[in-house]
Design a protein around this motif. Structure first.
Motif, PDB file in Angstrom:
ATOM      1  N   PHE A   1       0.832  -1.212   0.000  1.00 25.00           N
ATOM      2  CA  PHE A   1       0.000   0.000   0.000  1.00 25.00           C
ATOM      3  C   PHE A   1       0.861   1.254   0.000  1.00 25.00           C
ATOM      4  O   PHE A   1       0.588   2.216  -0.729  1.00 25.00           O
ATOM      5  CB  PHE A   1      -0.925   0.000   1.221  1.00 25.00           C
ATOM      6  CG  PHE A   1      -2.207  -0.758   1.041  1.00 25.00           C
ATOM      7  CD1 PHE A   1      -3.070  -0.443   0.008  1.00 25.00           C
ATOM      8  CD2 PHE A   1      -2.560  -1.786   1.901  1.00 25.00           C
ATOM      9  CE1 PHE A   1      -4.263  -1.131  -0.171  1.00 25.00           C
ATOM     10  CE2 PHE A   1      -3.734  -2.490   1.740  1.00 25.00           C
ATOM     11  CZ  PHE A   1      -4.591  -2.163   0.701  1.00 25.00           C
ATOM     12  N   ASP A   2       1.894   1.253   0.820  1.00 19.03           N
ATOM     13  CA  ASP A   2       2.758   2.433   0.910  1.00 19.03           C
ATOM     14  C   ASP A   2       3.544   2.657  -0.379  1.00 19.03           C
ATOM     15  O   ASP A   2       3.781   3.795  -0.782  1.00 19.03           O
ATOM     16  CB  ASP A   2       3.728   2.283   2.080  1.00 19.03           C
ATOM     17  CG  ASP A   2       3.028   2.360   3.430  1.00 19.03           C
ATOM     18  OD1 ASP A   2       1.906   2.910   3.483  1.00 19.03           O
ATOM     19  OD2 ASP A   2       3.596   1.867   4.422  1.00 19.03           O
TER      20      ASP A   2
ATOM     21  N   SER B   1      -8.707  -3.056   2.150  1.00 16.68           N
ATOM     22  CA  SER B   1      -8.463  -1.619   2.131  1.00 16.68           C
ATOM     23  C   SER B   1      -7.388  -1.245   3.149  1.00 16.68           C
ATOM     24  O   SER B   1      -7.229  -1.907   4.183  1.00 16.68           O
ATOM     25  CB  SER B   1      -9.748  -0.844   2.436  1.00 16.68           C
ATOM     26  OG  SER B   1     -10.137  -1.028   3.776  1.00 16.68           O
ATOM     27  N   LYS B   2      -6.673  -0.197   2.852  1.00 22.04           N
ATOM     28  CA  LYS B   2      -5.630   0.275   3.757  1.00 22.04           C
ATOM     29  C   LYS B   2      -6.235   0.750   5.079  1.00 22.04           C
ATOM     30  O   LYS B   2      -5.650   0.556   6.147  1.00 22.04           O
ATOM     31  CB  LYS B   2      -4.842   1.401   3.096  1.00 22.04           C
ATOM     32  CG  LYS B   2      -3.610   1.836   3.860  1.00 22.04           C
ATOM     33  CD  LYS B   2      -2.814   2.867   3.082  1.00 22.04           C
ATOM     34  CE  LYS B   2      -1.540   3.267   3.815  1.00 22.04           C
ATOM     35  NZ  LYS B   2      -0.748   4.259   3.037  1.00 22.04           N
ATOM     36  N   SER B   3      -7.426   1.347   5.005  1.00 19.24           N
ATOM     37  CA  SER B   3      -8.071   1.834   6.231  1.00 19.24           C
ATOM     38  C   SER B   3      -8.447   0.675   7.147  1.00 19.24           C
ATOM     39  O   SER B   3      -8.300   0.767   8.372  1.00 19.24           O
ATOM     40  CB  SER B   3      -9.321   2.650   5.878  1.00 19.24           C
ATOM     41  OG  SER B   3     -10.228   1.877   5.120  1.00 19.24           O
TER      42      SER B   3
ATOM     43  N   ASP C   1       0.818   3.641  -3.254  1.00 21.87           N
ATOM     44  CA  ASP C   1      -0.063   4.751  -2.874  1.00 21.87           C
ATOM     45  C   ASP C   1      -1.498   4.561  -3.360  1.00 21.87           C
ATOM     46  O   ASP C   1      -2.055   5.392  -4.082  1.00 21.87           O
ATOM     47  CB  ASP C   1       0.505   6.079  -3.402  1.00 21.87           C
ATOM     48  CG  ASP C   1      -0.182   7.281  -2.764  1.00 21.87           C
ATOM     49  OD1 ASP C   1      -0.689   7.131  -1.635  1.00 21.87           O
ATOM     50  OD2 ASP C   1      -0.206   8.350  -3.397  1.00 21.87           O
ATOM     51  N   VAL C   2      -2.114   3.443  -2.986  1.00 22.75           N
ATOM     52  CA  VAL C   2      -3.528   3.199  -3.266  1.00 22.75           C
ATOM     53  C   VAL C   2      -4.199   2.830  -1.947  1.00 22.75           C
ATOM     54  O   VAL C   2      -3.533   2.585  -0.937  1.00 22.75           O
ATOM     55  CB  VAL C   2      -3.732   2.068  -4.296  1.00 22.75           C
ATOM     56  CG1 VAL C   2      -3.125   2.448  -5.636  1.00 22.75           C
ATOM     57  CG2 VAL C   2      -3.137   0.757  -3.793  1.00 22.75           C
ATOM     58  N   TRP C   3      -5.546   2.777  -1.966  1.00 21.75           N
ATOM     59  CA  TRP C   3      -6.279   2.492  -0.732  1.00 21.75           C
ATOM     60  C   TRP C   3      -7.084   1.199  -0.781  1.00 21.75           C
ATOM     61  O   TRP C   3      -7.594   0.755   0.236  1.00 21.75           O
ATOM     62  CB  TRP C   3      -7.191   3.665  -0.382  1.00 21.75           C
ATOM     63  CG  TRP C   3      -6.418   4.781   0.250  1.00 21.75           C
ATOM     64  CD1 TRP C   3      -5.760   5.796  -0.393  1.00 21.75           C
ATOM     65  CD2 TRP C   3      -6.163   4.957   1.640  1.00 21.75           C
ATOM     66  NE1 TRP C   3      -5.124   6.597   0.513  1.00 21.75           N
ATOM     67  CE2 TRP C   3      -5.357   6.124   1.791  1.00 21.75           C
ATOM     68  CE3 TRP C   3      -6.536   4.279   2.802  1.00 21.75           C
ATOM     69  CZ2 TRP C   3      -4.915   6.593   3.008  1.00 21.75           C
ATOM     70  CZ3 TRP C   3      -6.107   4.747   4.030  1.00 21.75           C
ATOM     71  CH2 TRP C   3      -5.307   5.891   4.136  1.00 21.75           C
ATOM     72  N   GLN C   4      -7.219   0.591  -1.953  1.00 18.01           N
ATOM     73  CA  GLN C   4      -7.920  -0.689  -2.051  1.00 18.01           C
ATOM     74  C   GLN C   4      -7.219  -1.570  -3.069  1.00 18.01           C
ATOM     75  O   GLN C   4      -6.808  -1.091  -4.134  1.00 18.01           O
ATOM     76  CB  GLN C   4      -9.382  -0.505  -2.452  1.00 18.01           C
ATOM     77  CG  GLN C   4     -10.279  -0.013  -1.340  1.00 18.01           C
ATOM     78  CD  GLN C   4     -11.738  -0.284  -1.629  1.00 18.01           C
ATOM     79  OE1 GLN C   4     -12.275  -1.323  -1.272  1.00 18.01           O
ATOM     80  NE2 GLN C   4     -12.404   0.671  -2.253  1.00 18.01           N
TER      81      GLN C   4
END
Length: 592
Positions: free
Chosen positions: A548-549, A569-571, A552-555
């Motif tokens: 993810f890092d 998801s990153k969240s 740079d995406v969130w899913q």
């Protein structure tokens, strides 16, 4: 069924009657007790088998038995692992670290006894490796399985796992402080009061059991005080220790990876065992752990190196003896690597101590031959062991206290600190991680550190979003409007008939042109995109966070055996990480 019922009743009783803090302390006592018993059993088995092997060798011409005895031991070890154990044994300290980082500190039950059997076969018949890694693995398995029985949290299982390892090391060397520091520096990676208390209790219990049942001391020596005139030579020994540590990590690591890899396991065992036997025939000091010779030279009997040697008469020359000692420094780790690489079970802990001891002997004996100054040989042998351990393990505190405890060398604290620090700095400069972590980072993408440990304490399964709406790539955008109206998700998987992922539709990327009449007759195939990365279901959570890092995406989509199963998801990953931190802090607070 009976075991599960018993576990349920005990858990219900202890939750009602005991605080979690007290219960973990009780468990650490049990772990220390069983770990001490395991260490005693292993020492007894190995020493008994070594005596038998040496007795056999003494009745044969030129100790020819050394050629085939190691091969027998390694062959029996491999046969047990293959036929009886079904390859379920997890050899090496690296496997413990993998279980801590990836498997919530769960270790298979068979490791409670399989290491005792296989390592005693390997070392008892002359395999040139140590018993420390097997007893650490056994102790760790004791702690892990006790934690599983009582359904403890991953953090609590990690503490008991480390407590078992501490008890094993402490019982083998009769060194409780070193046992605790070993687990803190190598397995846990940090020193905190909440983890220190159970480890100390288990370690002390292991030593008490070992002294009560097997009173033999590993080394019998009280070292003398050091003098200022020897200080420059301790610095030289520190430099040599750092360089030899790099040699041990490189050569030992490569050989332990396996020899004769194209051959089947039994051919490897016999071929490797015979090669090892030929080496031992020339250098009998490499037989088994080597503590027999190490104890003798620590007490000033350097002539013990002439025992069973084919060219004993040549060793009467001091310079030939010096050359012989230098060869032993480099050969021990080669012999250990062949032992493990051909299928034997053991560790590099004892070979590292052996190498460091003979390195210290080499420096002191060599300087003494020049007549410039007389160095205390025993002091340099003891300090050399600490230097090698500090460099190879990247654990200077363990090295200092272990050697101080087993040799009675507390008067050598300053030389121990100087040599260990120099060796550690040199080794760390050339290799940022110790030999265990170097292999794990390269082969398994596992990293040290508390953040990685907490991330890998949970599996991806708990945070995968399986509520998705699949679409077909032949669906028109106009029909896609109807699907979009029924859901609030912003990512849609495009799947084949067999469930494999063809692409994804990202609403955020196409939002501005989605309701453009010009693309209403287009199909999903025209607006879908390839995901930037696929996440494997069995991938460690720390690796997913790194992904993810990096992009740079969130899913990201998750696949299992190439079949799409959902999104992560990153969240969600960060939220789960936060829960683990809170849970661990609550567990830690129980000991404060």
């Amino acid at each position: 069924m009976m075991l599960k019922t018993l576990s349920f009743k005990i858990n219900r009783w202890r939750l009602k009657r005991n605080s979690q803090r007290n219960f973990l302390i009780y468990c650490s006592v049990v772990v220390g007790l069983i770990g001490g018993l395991a260490a005693v059993a292993l020492k007894f088995l190995v020493h008994f088998m070594e005596d038998v092997s040496r007795n056999i060798s003494s009745h044969l011409y030129y100790h020819i038995a050394y050629v085939f005895l190691p091969a027998i031991g390694i062959f029996l070890t491999v046969a047990y692992q293959h036929i009886v154990n079904r390859d379920k044994i997890e050899k090496g300290i690296g496997k413990i670290l993998i279980n801590i980082k990836k498997n919530r500190s769960n270790i298979k039950f068979n490791n409670l006894y399989s290491h005792l059997i296989t390592s005693s076969l390997t070392v008892g018949f002359g395999g040139s490796s140590g018993l420390e890694a097997p007893i650490v693995c056994t102790g760790a398995a004791i702690g892990s399985n006790l934690g599983k029985f009582f359904k403890l949290t991953p953090y609590e299982k990690t503490v008991l796992l480390a407590a078992g390892a501490s008890a094993g090391i402490a019982a083998v060397f009769n060194s409780p402080i070193a046992g605790v520091l070993f687990s803190l520096e190598i397995l846990i990676g940090e020193i905190t009061i909440p983890t220190f208390i159970p480890l100390l209790i288990a370690s002390a219990t292991g030593v008490v059991v070992s002294k009560a049942l097997y009173s033999g001391q590993l080394f019998h020596l009280v070292t003398e005080g050091w003098v200022m005139g020897a200080l420059p030579f301790y610095i030289v020994l520190g430099l040599f220790s750092g360089w030899i540590s790099i040699y041990i990590a490189k050569v030992g690591g490569n050989l332990e990876g396996g020899i004769f890899k194209k051959q089947n396991r039994y051919v490897r065992a016999i071929a490797g065992g015979v090669i090892l036997g030929l080496i031992i025939m020339v250098f009998p000091q490499l037989f088994g752990e080597g503590y027999h010779y190490l104890t003798a030279i620590l007490n000033g009997n350097i002539h013990v190196l002439k025992e069973e040697t084919l060219f004993a008469n040549l060793l009467d020359n001091p310079w030939v003896m010096l050359l012989f000692i230098a060869v032993l420094v480099f050969m021990k780790i080669i012999a250990a690597g062949i032992t493990i690489g051909s299928g034997g079970n053991g560790g590099t802990f004892a070979p590292t101590m052996f190498t460091g001891a003979f390195l210290g002997l080499l420096v002191a004996y060599g300087v003494n031959q020049t007549g410039l100054i007389h160095l205390n040989t025993s002091n340099f042998i003891a300090v050399g062991m600490a230097g090698a351990l500090a460099g190879v393990l990247h654990a200077p505190l363990t090295a200092i206290f272990l050697i101080a405890e087993i040799t009675g060398g507390y008067v050598l604290f300053i030389p121990l600190m100087i040599v260990s620090a120099i060796s550690y700095i040199i080794s760390r400069y050339y290799a940022p991680h110790n030999m265990y972590w170097s292999h794990l980072i390269h082969e398994n993408n596992i990293h040290p550190g508390q953040d990685y440990s907490m991330l890998n304490s949970f599996t991806l399964d708990s945070i995968i979003n399986r509520k998705f709406t699949p679409v077909d790539k032949s669906t028109t955008v106009a029909d896609f409007y109807k699907i979009l109206a029924k859901t609030d998700t912003n990512i849609f998987p495009v799947l084949k008939e067999d469930g494999q992922l063809e692409g994804v539709v990202l609403i955020d990327d196409i939002r501005r042109r989605l309701f453009n009449r010009e693309i209403a007759d287009s199909t999903i195939a025209d607006i879908m995109v390839a995901p930037p990365m696929l996440i494997d279901y069995d991938q460690p959570a720390s690796s997913v966070m790194d992904t993810f890092d990096a992009i740079d995406v969130w899913q990201l989509p998750v696949v299992k055996h190439d079949i799409f199963i959902g999104f992560i998801s990153k969240s969600a990953l960060l939220s789960k990480y936060r829960e683990v931190i809170i849970e661990q802090h609550r567990a830690s607070d129980l000991f404060v």
